[in-house]
Design an enzyme around this catalytic site. Structure first.
Site, PDB file in Angstrom:
ATOM      1  CD  GLU A 195     173.532  -7.673  66.153  1.00  0.00           C
ATOM      2  OE1 GLU A 195     172.675  -8.563  66.150  1.00  0.00           O
ATOM      3  OE2 GLU A 195     174.157  -7.324  65.124  1.00  0.00           O
ATOM      4  CG  HIS A 202     165.729  -8.298  63.852  1.00  0.00           C
ATOM      5  ND1 HIS A 202     166.377  -7.540  64.798  1.00  0.00           N
ATOM      6  CD2 HIS A 202     166.654  -8.537  62.885  1.00  0.00           C
ATOM      7  CE1 HIS A 202     167.625  -7.312  64.411  1.00  0.00           C
ATOM      8  NE2 HIS A 202     167.819  -7.920  63.255  1.00  0.00           N
TER       9      HIS A 202
END
Length: 544
Positions: free
Chosen positions: A269, A332
């Site tokens: 990420e 999320h």
């Protein structure tokens, strides 16, 4: 072809464990519940699951603050439950990857307790410590992503420690080789248990500039800059607290570890904004000795234009021709894309169906967030229902991430939509329950049916999984590109607007696979949020 790595053609389904399925009735999802619901993921057509953090944690940031890297938090179950989940997933043909949060630990981790107690001792240099300025203030202006200074005073050491996120998430000192060795050993622990890979949280935050220089101002308009505290994260250009060159050497160490095992994958990420995020994605996946792939927040933003999607994809392909991207529209950390892009559509179901048709046509690996396959929307919450630290601190200007984390909905008329027999940790509200799996499974024209069809089409299309990508020059709101593998070509066309538009075709073609369009006498008619895969031989031109 036979030796092609599984992850290159994969659709990865992200599971937020707290919210997927609660089988013990405490209102929080667990590993046994996840294992029981995995057939849904397999039937969808996914190839792997990504589990958000499940390790032991005080849960100040919902598991992204780890206090034990080699055990399961009792909230989710046990190591035996994890082993059973791995076995169940593998029996269903699903790979399993987990979130690995290496940049920081919880302040409750025993190593930090030892490090904060004294400037001497085995763990004294395992976290990032710095002396105050002569006036007692922090060593520099670095800001925390979650607001305020990135430095917290520790009276026992009479020093500041670095935390890029919550004060209870102190940053590891990656300049210490012992820290690197130990973190790699925690990854090895899970690989030995049969794990198939890692999602690496904030992978560009591992190293900091050891000289601690101030970050320069960001690109705020000057009048806004004057009103904005210098410790506000967007105020700064983050030149010194992340994206350091030393990161690359550690990525190579992680890759070397993974390469000792069969077919392991790492996806990083990249916590970065704008075009720079695409550049870092390319840099971190270039060649064969860094990350297998990376994703950023570029496509998780409110931007919904052809130019934006083109710049993301073309920018990556140019920056790392031998690298590999992962593209997602929701996860999320962000507002669900059906809610985020709703102003660009007349109805959310059509937008959801267009989104999956787009996503499955992109080159690279594809990510889906739980509930996305239902066209799920963000949940509207009031302050008393919040759990997310940024929302609790900055409400109402910041709504936080709870709205995208509410429980998965399985049975429309069951308590908590089938998620739990108890009181769920976040509420299940009627607009979300109405999109339950059981309701959509019985409808041939549901969003769920559209996801299954688009995923199946991608899997059987060499052009989409392995083909080259060439963009067509069309005005907004048309996104169009050609995917070709040498045996035929698909031109993928998307009308990114709530209005009807048409295109003239310069050559023969036919509609193939999922589409929301019509083709008649050389004219492609695209209704609001229309989309089409056009199969053709040779070059096909399009004209607005």
């Amino acid at each position: 072809m036979a030796t092609r790595e599984w992850w290159r053609d994969a659709v990865i389904y992200q599971i937020y464990p707290r919210s997927f399925q609660d089988d013990n009735g405490d209102g929080v999802g667990d590993l046994q519940g996840i294992a029981r619901r995995l057939p849904h993921v397999a039937e969808l057509g996914a190839d792997a699951i990504w589990l958000s953090p499940i390790f032991t944690s005080p849960m100040a940031d919902m598991g992204y603050d780890v206090s034990n890297y080699t055990d399961i938090d009792p909230l989710f179950g046990t190591l035996a439950d994890f082993d059973e989940l791995i076995a169940t997933a593998h029996d269903l043909g699903l790979k399993v990857i987990v979130d690995q949060v290496l940049s920081h630990s919880s302040s409750a981790h025993p190593f930090f307790e030892e490090s904060r107690a004294s400037r001497t001792g085995p763990k004294a240099d395992w976290y990032v410590w710095a002396d105050p300025k002569p006036d007692g203030s922090p060593p520099n202006n670095w800001a925390s992503v979650f607001g305020g200074s990135a430095w917290e005073w520790e009276p026992r050491r009479r020093q500041y420690y670095l935390h890029n996120f919550l004060t209870s998430q102190p940053d590891f000192n990656f300049h210490n080789p012992e820290v690197q060795d130990w973190l790699l050993s925690t990854m090895e622990f899970w690989l030995e248990r049969g794990l198939d890979g890692f999602r690496l949280d904030t992978v560009n935050y591992y190293f900091h500039n050891a000289e601690f220089p101030d970050n320069p101002p960001g690109d705020f308009p000057r009048d806004d800059l004057a009103k904005t505290p210098r410790e506000t994260y967007p105020w700064q250009r983050h030149l010194h607290d992340k994206n350091q060159p030393e990161n690359l050497a550690f990525l190579e160490r992680m890759r070397s570890l993974c390469d000792r095992y069969d077919d392991i994958m790492m996806v990083g990420e990249v916590g970065e904004d704008g075009d720079r995020s695409i550049e870092v994605m390319a840099e971190y996946t270039r060649g064969t000795d860094r990350l297998h792939m990376a994703y950023s927040f570029a496509m998780l933003s409110p931007e919904f234009t052809a130019d934006h999607f083109r710049r993301c994809i073309a920018g990556f392909l140019k920056g790392a021709p031998d690298g590999w991207p992962k593209w997602s529209f929701s996860n999320h950390d962000v507002v669900r894309h059906v809610t985020r892009w709703k102003e660009h559509a007349r109805d959310q179901d059509t937008l959801a169906k267009q989104a999956v048709a787009m996503l499955m046509s992109f080159p690279g690996t594809i990510g889906i967030y739980q509930g996305e396959e239902l066209g799920q929307t963000d949940t509207e919450l009031v302050y008393s229902e919040l759990t997310d630290p940024p929302a609790l601190r900055f409400w109402p200007e910041v709504k936080g991430r709870d709205g995208c984390r509410t429980p998965m909905v399985w049975e429309a008329h069951a308590p908590s939509a089938g998620f739990s027999a108890g009181t769920p940790w976040l509420p299940v509200k009627a607009p979300q329950a109405d999109r339950a799996v059981d309701r959509q499974a019985a409808q041939n024209d549901s969003v769920l049916a559209a996801y299954k069809a688009a995923i199946a089409y991608r899997k059987h299309s060499a052009a989409l999984t392995r083909g080259t990508t060439d963009f067509l020059d069309l005005p907004e709101p048309f996104l169009a590109f050609r995917r070709a593998d040498g045996h035929g070509a698909l031109t993928c066309v998307f009308n990114l607007s709530p209005e009807h538009h048409s295109l003239a075709l310069g050559g023969p073609a036919r509609l193939d696979g999922p589409h929301h369009a019509s083709l008649d006498a050389g004219t492609l008619s695209l209704p609001p949020n229309g989309y089409a895969y056009l199969a053709h031989e040779g070059v096909l031109t399009l004209k607005a």
